[in-house]
Design a protein around this motif. Structure first.
Motif, PDB file in Angstrom:
ATOM      1  N   MET A 112     -22.494 -11.939  28.804  1.00 13.91           N
ATOM      2  CA  MET A 112     -23.811 -11.327  28.653  1.00 13.91           C
ATOM      3  C   MET A 112     -24.797 -12.377  28.202  1.00 13.91           C
ATOM      4  O   MET A 112     -24.471 -13.249  27.389  1.00 13.91           O
ATOM      5  CB  MET A 112     -23.757 -10.172  27.646  1.00 13.91           C
ATOM      6  CG  MET A 112     -25.081  -9.427  27.465  1.00 13.91           C
ATOM      7  SD  MET A 112     -24.889  -7.905  26.502  1.00 13.91           S
ATOM      8  CE  MET A 112     -24.139  -6.818  27.718  1.00 13.91           C
ATOM      9  N   TYR A 113     -26.009 -12.315  28.750  1.00 16.69           N
ATOM     10  CA  TYR A 113     -27.085 -13.178  28.253  1.00 16.69           C
ATOM     11  C   TYR A 113     -28.291 -12.313  27.936  1.00 16.69           C
ATOM     12  O   TYR A 113     -28.421 -11.185  28.421  1.00 16.69           O
ATOM     13  CB  TYR A 113     -27.430 -14.272  29.261  1.00 16.69           C
ATOM     14  CG  TYR A 113     -28.344 -13.852  30.382  1.00 16.69           C
ATOM     15  CD1 TYR A 113     -29.725 -13.992  30.280  1.00 16.69           C
ATOM     16  CD2 TYR A 113     -27.838 -13.301  31.559  1.00 16.69           C
ATOM     17  CE1 TYR A 113     -30.573 -13.601  31.304  1.00 16.69           C
ATOM     18  CE2 TYR A 113     -28.682 -12.913  32.591  1.00 16.69           C
ATOM     19  CZ  TYR A 113     -30.043 -13.061  32.455  1.00 16.69           C
ATOM     20  OH  TYR A 113     -30.884 -12.668  33.467  1.00 16.69           O
ATOM     21  N   GLN A 114     -29.183 -12.854  27.109  1.00 13.43           N
ATOM     22  CA  GLN A 114     -30.398 -12.146  26.717  1.00 13.43           C
ATOM     23  C   GLN A 114     -31.570 -12.767  27.465  1.00 13.43           C
ATOM     24  O   GLN A 114     -31.894 -13.940  27.278  1.00 13.43           O
ATOM     25  CB  GLN A 114     -30.604 -12.238  25.209  1.00 13.43           C
ATOM     26  CG  GLN A 114     -31.674 -11.324  24.663  1.00 13.43           C
ATOM     27  CD  GLN A 114     -31.693 -11.325  23.136  1.00 13.43           C
ATOM     28  OE1 GLN A 114     -31.634 -12.381  22.525  1.00 13.43           O
ATOM     29  NE2 GLN A 114     -31.754 -10.160  22.535  1.00 13.43           N
ATOM     30  N   GLY A 115     -32.184 -11.994  28.355  1.00 14.93           N
ATOM     31  CA  GLY A 115     -33.257 -12.518  29.187  1.00 14.93           C
ATOM     32  C   GLY A 115     -34.635 -12.240  28.614  1.00 14.93           C
ATOM     33  O   GLY A 115     -34.797 -11.495  27.646  1.00 14.93           O
ATOM     34  N   GLY A 116     -35.632 -12.834  29.254  1.00 14.03           N
ATOM     35  CA  GLY A 116     -37.014 -12.588  28.847  1.00 14.03           C
ATOM     36  C   GLY A 116     -37.442 -11.183  29.230  1.00 14.03           C
ATOM     37  O   GLY A 116     -37.186 -10.734  30.347  1.00 14.03           O
ATOM     38  N   SER A 117     -38.087 -10.484  28.305  1.00 12.40           N
ATOM     39  CA  SER A 117     -38.441  -9.077  28.557  1.00 12.40           C
ATOM     40  C   SER A 117     -39.907  -8.777  28.318  1.00 12.40           C
ATOM     41  O   SER A 117     -40.312  -7.620  28.300  1.00 12.40           O
ATOM     42  CB  SER A 117     -37.592  -8.164  27.669  1.00 12.40           C
ATOM     43  OG  SER A 117     -37.816  -8.440  26.289  1.00 12.40           O
ATOM     44  N   ASP A 118     -40.719  -9.810  28.162  1.00 14.07           N
ATOM     45  CA  ASP A 118     -42.134  -9.597  27.846  1.00 14.07           C
ATOM     46  C   ASP A 118     -43.016  -9.498  29.075  1.00 14.07           C
ATOM     47  O   ASP A 118     -44.194  -9.174  28.966  1.00 14.07           O
ATOM     48  CB  ASP A 118     -42.644 -10.725  26.939  1.00 14.07           C
ATOM     49  CG  ASP A 118     -42.448 -12.105  27.552  1.00 14.07           C
ATOM     50  OD1 ASP A 118     -41.475 -12.294  28.299  1.00 14.07           O
ATOM     51  OD2 ASP A 118     -43.268 -13.004  27.269  1.00 14.07           O
ATOM     52  N   ASP A 119     -42.452  -9.756  30.276  1.00 15.73           N
ATOM     53  CA  ASP A 119     -43.303  -9.803  31.467  1.00 15.73           C
ATOM     54  C   ASP A 119     -42.476  -9.508  32.711  1.00 15.73           C
ATOM     55  O   ASP A 119     -42.231 -10.399  33.532  1.00 15.73           O
ATOM     56  CB  ASP A 119     -43.960 -11.184  31.574  1.00 15.73           C
ATOM     57  CG  ASP A 119     -44.940 -11.271  32.731  1.00 15.73           C
ATOM     58  OD1 ASP A 119     -45.590 -10.260  33.038  1.00 15.73           O
ATOM     59  OD2 ASP A 119     -45.055 -12.362  33.327  1.00 15.73           O
ATOM     60  N   PHE A 120     -42.050  -8.256  32.882  1.00 20.26           N
ATOM     61  CA  PHE A 120     -41.299  -7.885  34.076  1.00 20.26           C
ATOM     62  C   PHE A 120     -42.234  -7.815  35.283  1.00 20.26           C
ATOM     63  O   PHE A 120     -43.408  -7.445  35.167  1.00 20.26           O
ATOM     64  CB  PHE A 120     -40.619  -6.527  33.881  1.00 20.26           C
ATOM     65  CG  PHE A 120     -39.530  -6.532  32.846  1.00 20.26           C
ATOM     66  CD1 PHE A 120     -38.615  -7.565  32.770  1.00 20.26           C
ATOM     67  CD2 PHE A 120     -39.410  -5.484  31.949  1.00 20.26           C
ATOM     68  CE1 PHE A 120     -37.604  -7.560  31.823  1.00 20.26           C
ATOM     69  CE2 PHE A 120     -38.405  -5.463  31.003  1.00 20.26           C
ATOM     70  CZ  PHE A 120     -37.497  -6.508  30.934  1.00 20.26           C
ATOM     71  N   LEU A 121     -41.687  -8.128  36.450  1.00 19.31           N
ATOM     72  CA  LEU A 121     -42.462  -8.048  37.683  1.00 19.31           C
ATOM     73  C   LEU A 121     -42.536  -6.608  38.176  1.00 19.31           C
ATOM     74  O   LEU A 121     -41.540  -5.884  38.126  1.00 19.31           O
ATOM     75  CB  LEU A 121     -41.814  -8.909  38.770  1.00 19.31           C
ATOM     76  CG  LEU A 121     -41.793 -10.418  38.566  1.00 19.31           C
ATOM     77  CD1 LEU A 121     -40.983 -11.075  39.683  1.00 19.31           C
ATOM     78  CD2 LEU A 121     -43.214 -10.978  38.531  1.00 19.31           C
ATOM     79  N   PRO A 122     -43.675  -6.168  38.687  1.00 21.29           N
ATOM     80  CA  PRO A 122     -43.721  -4.882  39.390  1.00 21.29           C
ATOM     81  C   PRO A 122     -42.773  -4.904  40.591  1.00 21.29           C
ATOM     82  O   PRO A 122     -42.462  -5.982  41.128  1.00 21.29           O
ATOM     83  CB  PRO A 122     -45.183  -4.771  39.821  1.00 21.29           C
ATOM     84  CG  PRO A 122     -45.936  -5.625  38.854  1.00 21.29           C
ATOM     85  CD  PRO A 122     -45.012  -6.785  38.561  1.00 21.29           C
ATOM     86  N   PRO A 123     -42.311  -3.746  41.028  1.00 20.09           N
ATOM     87  CA  PRO A 123     -41.278  -3.709  42.076  1.00 20.09           C
ATOM     88  C   PRO A 123     -41.700  -4.241  43.432  1.00 20.09           C
ATOM     89  O   PRO A 123     -40.847  -4.589  44.254  1.00 20.09           O
ATOM     90  CB  PRO A 123     -40.934  -2.217  42.164  1.00 20.09           C
ATOM     91  CG  PRO A 123     -42.127  -1.508  41.611  1.00 20.09           C
ATOM     92  CD  PRO A 123     -42.663  -2.408  40.544  1.00 20.09           C
ATOM     93  N   THR A 124     -43.015  -4.311  43.690  1.00 16.25           N
ATOM     94  CA  THR A 124     -43.487  -4.849  44.969  1.00 16.25           C
ATOM     95  C   THR A 124     -44.261  -6.152  44.781  1.00 16.25           C
ATOM     96  O   THR A 124     -44.930  -6.609  45.713  1.00 16.25           O
ATOM     97  CB  THR A 124     -44.386  -3.823  45.692  1.00 16.25           C
ATOM     98  OG1 THR A 124     -45.539  -3.537  44.873  1.00 16.25           O
ATOM     99  CG2 THR A 124     -43.640  -2.524  45.964  1.00 16.25           C
ATOM    100  N   ALA A 125     -44.166  -6.751  43.607  1.00 17.46           N
ATOM    101  CA  ALA A 125     -44.910  -7.983  43.336  1.00 17.46           C
ATOM    102  C   ALA A 125     -44.224  -9.191  43.968  1.00 17.46           C
ATOM    103  O   ALA A 125     -43.001  -9.232  44.127  1.00 17.46           O
ATOM    104  CB  ALA A 125     -45.034  -8.200  41.835  1.00 17.46           C
ATOM    105  N   ASP A 126     -45.019 -10.191  44.325  1.00 19.38           N
ATOM    106  CA  ASP A 126     -44.469 -11.439  44.828  1.00 19.38           C
ATOM    107  C   ASP A 126     -43.643 -12.141  43.755  1.00 19.38           C
ATOM    108  O   ASP A 126     -43.908 -11.994  42.556  1.00 19.38           O
ATOM    109  CB  ASP A 126     -45.595 -12.385  45.270  1.00 19.38           C
ATOM    110  CG  ASP A 126     -46.320 -11.905  46.517  1.00 19.38           C
ATOM    111  OD1 ASP A 126     -45.729 -11.126  47.289  1.00 19.38           O
ATOM    112  OD2 ASP A 126     -47.483 -12.326  46.715  1.00 19.38           O
ATOM    113  N   ILE A 127     -42.664 -12.905  44.215  1.00 16.01           N
ATOM    114  CA  ILE A 127     -41.895 -13.781  43.336  1.00 16.01           C
ATOM    115  C   ILE A 127     -42.539 -15.160  43.440  1.00 16.01           C
ATOM    116  O   ILE A 127     -42.367 -15.862  44.443  1.00 16.01           O
ATOM    117  CB  ILE A 127     -40.421 -13.850  43.757  1.00 16.01           C
ATOM    118  CG1 ILE A 127     -39.792 -12.454  43.734  1.00 16.01           C
ATOM    119  CG2 ILE A 127     -39.643 -14.801  42.861  1.00 16.01           C
ATOM    120  CD1 ILE A 127     -38.420 -12.393  44.402  1.00 16.01           C
ATOM    121  N   ALA A 128     -43.302 -15.535  42.451  1.00 13.36           N
ATOM    122  CA  ALA A 128     -44.033 -16.802  42.485  1.00 13.36           C
ATOM    123  C   ALA A 128     -43.201 -17.901  41.823  1.00 13.36           C
ATOM    124  O   ALA A 128     -42.812 -17.785  40.658  1.00 13.36           O
ATOM    125  CB  ALA A 128     -45.372 -16.656  41.777  1.00 13.36           C
TER     126      ALA A 128
END
Length: 327
Positions: A112-128
């Motif tokens: 298990m790892y702890q990921g960043g949770s302060d800025d999730f992408l919207p489900p249809t947002a681009d992956i920049a």
């Protein structure tokens, strides 16, 4: 019931979504955000369920057409995002590709790892992403959103604290990960912002597909319009979502709104396809000495979705295109 968050401010605007994903009804007058609903679940959930029932019966006023493009992540930001690795086939392939043996403790002690949770992408947002050389990959997963979970709980107890379920695209930058792991401090740059399905659903929405704290339906991924994989999320899952929640709570309390992911859905039967590019690349390495499938490039498109037995989308689709980041 099915819940979503309209794009609005930092924490979204709570909406109830119809079972058929055709309509949605903003309910921010009842409860402004999903996080606030989770904080007061025992009193708020029954009221949201009443709205859900009316929406499904066609008697709710003020409903609007469902549009995933108007939605943020169900939780646009969260207090905690913990991602496990419940599918040991994926772990075995990773290690086998570099001629390493899987430690026996992995059978009972999940990664298990702890990921960043302060800025999730919207489900249809681009992956920049700044550079294709980072090794851009998608990872299809399932995840649970919890209520308050007490420290030291066992898996049987943890199951009762699962409030909602979602799909995940745990975006990974594969070529950055080895250097980070070599430092001994785990993922950071290799795990950018994560995307979740447009809709989060209560476990009862899955019917018989929710069994032993596992989502027992194929997770369907399309890459550039072509089906890449449809492994079953309930098959070959060594650790259930309840197991993973209990593991996360071993030495700490988990607060309402904690998200716990399953890790990449992976079946031993390779004919089912894959939920990430890394896995097929590992098989190519094992069989041919080197991978031939490339990582994602700018302009590539990934779609991750799950369907019920009647072929209807359960969570809506994560639908994203990779683009070059421009500051």
């Amino acid at each position: 019931m099915k819940l979503a968050s309209l794009r609005h401010g930092r924490d979204g605007r709570l909406a109830v979504v119809s079972r058929d994903l055709k309509t949605m009804l903003p309910v921010d007058r009842l409860c402004p955000s999903l996080q606030m609903a989770l904080d007061s679940w025992s009193t708020t959930a029954p009221r949201l369920q009443e709205v859900s029932d009316a929406l499904n019966q066609g008697t709710a006023s003020g409903a609007i057409a469902f549009d995933a493009a108007k939605l943020a992540s169900p939780l646009p930001r969260a207090y905690q995002w913990c991602d496990g690795s419940a599918y040991l086939n994926h772990v075995e392939l990773v290690r086998k590709a570099r001629n390493a043996v899987m430690p026996p403790e992995f059978l009972h002690d999940p990664l298990m790892y702890q990921g960043g949770s302060d800025d999730f992408l919207p489900p249809t947002a681009d992956i920049a992403v700044a550079d294709e050389a980072y090794g851009i990959d998608f990872e299809g997963e399932v995840a649970a959103i919890t209520g308050d979970v007490p420290m030291g709980i066992d898996a049987a107890g943890a199951a009762g604290h699962i409030r909602l379920l979602m799909l995940v695209n745990d975006v990974s930058l594969r070529n950055l990960i080895p250097g980070e792991l070599a430092k001994g401090f785990g993922f950071f740059h290799g795990k950018p912002s994560t995307a979740f399905s447009p809709v989060a659903v209560t476990p009862d929405e899955l019917g018989d597909a929710w069994k032993d704290a596992k989502v027992c339906r194929p997770l369907v991924t399309h890459l550039n319009g072509k089906q890449f994989g449809a492994p079953d999320a309930g098959t070959d899952m060594q650790f259930s979502l309840a197991d993973l929640i209990a593991h996360a709570a071993k030495t700490r309390n988990l607060r309402a709104g904690c998200i716990v992911g399953s890790g990449t859905v992976s079946n031993r039967d390779a004919s089912k396809g894959f939920s990430c590019l890394a896995e097929i690349r590992m098989i190519e390495t094992i069989e041919n000495g080197k991978p031939t499938t490339p990582f994602m490039k700018f302009g590539d498109h990934v779609r991750i979705e799950m369907f019920d037995g009647a072929g209807k989308s359960i969570f809506g689709a994560i639908d994203q295109t990779v683009v070059k980041y421009a500051a």
